[in-house]
Design an enzyme around this catalytic site. Structure first.
Site, PDB file in Angstrom:
ATOM      1  N   ALA A  76       6.039  -1.246  22.169  1.00 42.41           N
ATOM      2  CA  ALA A  76       6.960  -2.337  21.822  1.00 42.41           C
ATOM      3  C   ALA A  76       7.829  -2.005  20.623  1.00 42.41           C
ATOM      4  O   ALA A  76       7.347  -1.522  19.595  1.00 42.41           O
ATOM      5  CB  ALA A  76       6.215  -3.641  21.562  1.00 42.41           C
ATOM      6  N   GLY A  77       9.133  -2.274  20.801  1.00 46.10           N
ATOM      7  CA  GLY A  77      10.083  -2.175  19.701  1.00 46.10           C
ATOM      8  C   GLY A  77      10.922  -0.922  19.658  1.00 46.10           C
ATOM      9  O   GLY A  77      11.882  -0.838  18.895  1.00 46.10           O
ATOM     10  N   LYS A 107      -4.010  -2.921  30.423  1.00 46.14           N
ATOM     11  CA  LYS A 107      -3.277  -3.091  29.173  1.00 46.14           C
ATOM     12  C   LYS A 107      -3.417  -4.556  28.794  1.00 46.14           C
ATOM     13  O   LYS A 107      -2.878  -5.435  29.461  1.00 46.14           O
ATOM     14  CB  LYS A 107      -1.811  -2.708  29.326  1.00 46.14           C
ATOM     15  CG  LYS A 107      -1.014  -2.891  28.032  1.00 46.14           C
ATOM     16  CD  LYS A 107       0.471  -2.753  28.241  1.00 46.14           C
ATOM     17  CE  LYS A 107       1.195  -3.222  26.993  1.00 46.14           C
ATOM     18  NZ  LYS A 107       2.652  -3.335  27.196  1.00 46.14           N
ATOM     19  N   GLY A 155      10.974  -5.601  23.165  1.00 44.64           N
ATOM     20  CA  GLY A 155      12.347  -5.699  23.631  1.00 44.64           C
ATOM     21  C   GLY A 155      13.398  -5.779  22.550  1.00 44.64           C
ATOM     22  O   GLY A 155      14.591  -5.893  22.845  1.00 44.64           O
ATOM     23  N   ASN A 170       9.736   0.258  27.982  1.00 45.02           N
ATOM     24  CA  ASN A 170      10.223  -0.448  29.155  1.00 45.02           C
ATOM     25  C   ASN A 170      11.689  -0.822  28.964  1.00 45.02           C
ATOM     26  O   ASN A 170      12.583  -0.225  29.543  1.00 45.02           O
ATOM     27  CB  ASN A 170       9.376  -1.687  29.447  1.00 45.02           C
ATOM     28  CG  ASN A 170       9.633  -2.285  30.821  1.00 45.02           C
ATOM     29  OD1 ASN A 170       8.792  -2.966  31.381  1.00 45.02           O
ATOM     30  ND2 ASN A 170      10.793  -2.052  31.402  1.00 45.02           N
ATOM     31  N   THR A 171      11.952  -1.800  28.087  1.00 44.23           N
ATOM     32  CA  THR A 171      13.306  -2.329  27.944  1.00 44.23           C
ATOM     33  C   THR A 171      14.318  -1.256  27.564  1.00 44.23           C
ATOM     34  O   THR A 171      15.453  -1.268  28.063  1.00 44.23           O
ATOM     35  CB  THR A 171      13.315  -3.448  26.889  1.00 44.23           C
ATOM     36  OG1 THR A 171      12.306  -4.411  27.213  1.00 44.23           O
ATOM     37  CG2 THR A 171      14.665  -4.135  26.833  1.00 44.23           C
TER      38      THR A 171
END
Length: 258
Positions: free
Chosen positions: A185-186, A97, A158, A207-208
């Site tokens: 992301a986001g 990645k 995040g 993830n977050t």
């Protein structure tokens, strides 16, 4: 629900990050309950942990999933290429990645360095998953560099803001109909994941939103269901919005109007 990436068939459309979980056991449970078969790992972050980093890598191997090493923390093509080569040695995979960060506050990719790194890595036999913006020109250049997957953001890493430019995401899907597109992301809520899957995206990387939840394992399971719902909705053919009401129970032809 299977997903084809670089010749591998993956039985899940959820990719899960492994950073910032409260404990290794919670991470492992989140991966299991999510059904994810690909997890991302930051070589730079984990090797900084010394012996703890080695234990972490063993935990990931024990989960029996595909590992997608990432170049998180890199700010130039040179850094990213070096990190990718190290990751290939550690994890014995050509997957990477590719992240090349250009802006401190938003963690927006430096798309110029990103494309340069992608050219180098593809030429050296890597199978590159580039973290990019929703810019069509950048997408075209990454594909020309040899990438066979694109991973556009929908908001800063995040931030949990969800899709900020639906028109751009929709345009990217239309421009690259045959390329696997993974929103990276986001995403902050399961409803955000459903929304991007309803646009026709192929997968979501989280993830977050999971690691930072009060109950990460349950949140991972919630996201798995949301992604499946959005995928099935898109495949089923959703109704387009209408300007006027349309009765669900017709009245024409009824015997009695009272």
């Amino acid at each position: 629900m299977t997903l084809d990436l670089y010749g591998k068939t993956i039985p899940s459309r959820l990719l899960l990050g492994t950073a910032r979980y409260p404990s290794p056991s919670i991470l492992a449970e989140a991966v299991r309950r999510s059904g994810a078969r690909i997890v991302t790992v930051s070589l730079r972050r984990e090797t900084a942990g010394g012996k703890a980093g080695g234990a972490f890598f063993q935990l990931i191997r024990d989960l029996g999933v595909h590992v997608l090493p990432n170049t998180a923390g890199c700010h130039s093509a040179r850094e990213a290429v070096l990190t990718a080569k190290m990751a290939r040695e550690v994890f014995a995979t050509p997957w990477v990645k590719l992240e090349v960060i250009g802006h401190h506050d938003t963690l927006q990719p430096d798309v110029f360095e990103l494309v340069e790194a992608a050219k180098i890595l593809n030429a050296e036999g890597f199978e590159v998953f580039p973290y990019t913006t929703d810019d069509l020109v950048v997408g075209e250049k990454l594909l020309a560099a040899g990438c066979r997957v694109l991973m556009p953001w929908c908001a800063p890493i995040g931030s949990a803001m969800g899709p900020q430019n639906v028109s751009a995401l929709r345009a990217m899907r239309a421009e690259f109909p045959d390329i696997p597109l993974i929103v990276d992301a986001g995403i902050g809520r399961p409803s955000h994941a459903t929304a991007v899957m309803e646009l026709g995206y192929d997968a979501v990387l989280l993830n977050t939103a999971v690691a930072g939840a009060g109950d990460p394992a349950s949140m991972a399971e919630a996201f798995a269901g949301a992604i499946e719902a959005g995928y099935l909705a898109h495949r089923s053919g959703m109704l387009a919005p209408r300007d006027m009401a349309v009765p669900s129970t017709p009245v024409v032809g009824k015997g009695v109007f009272a």
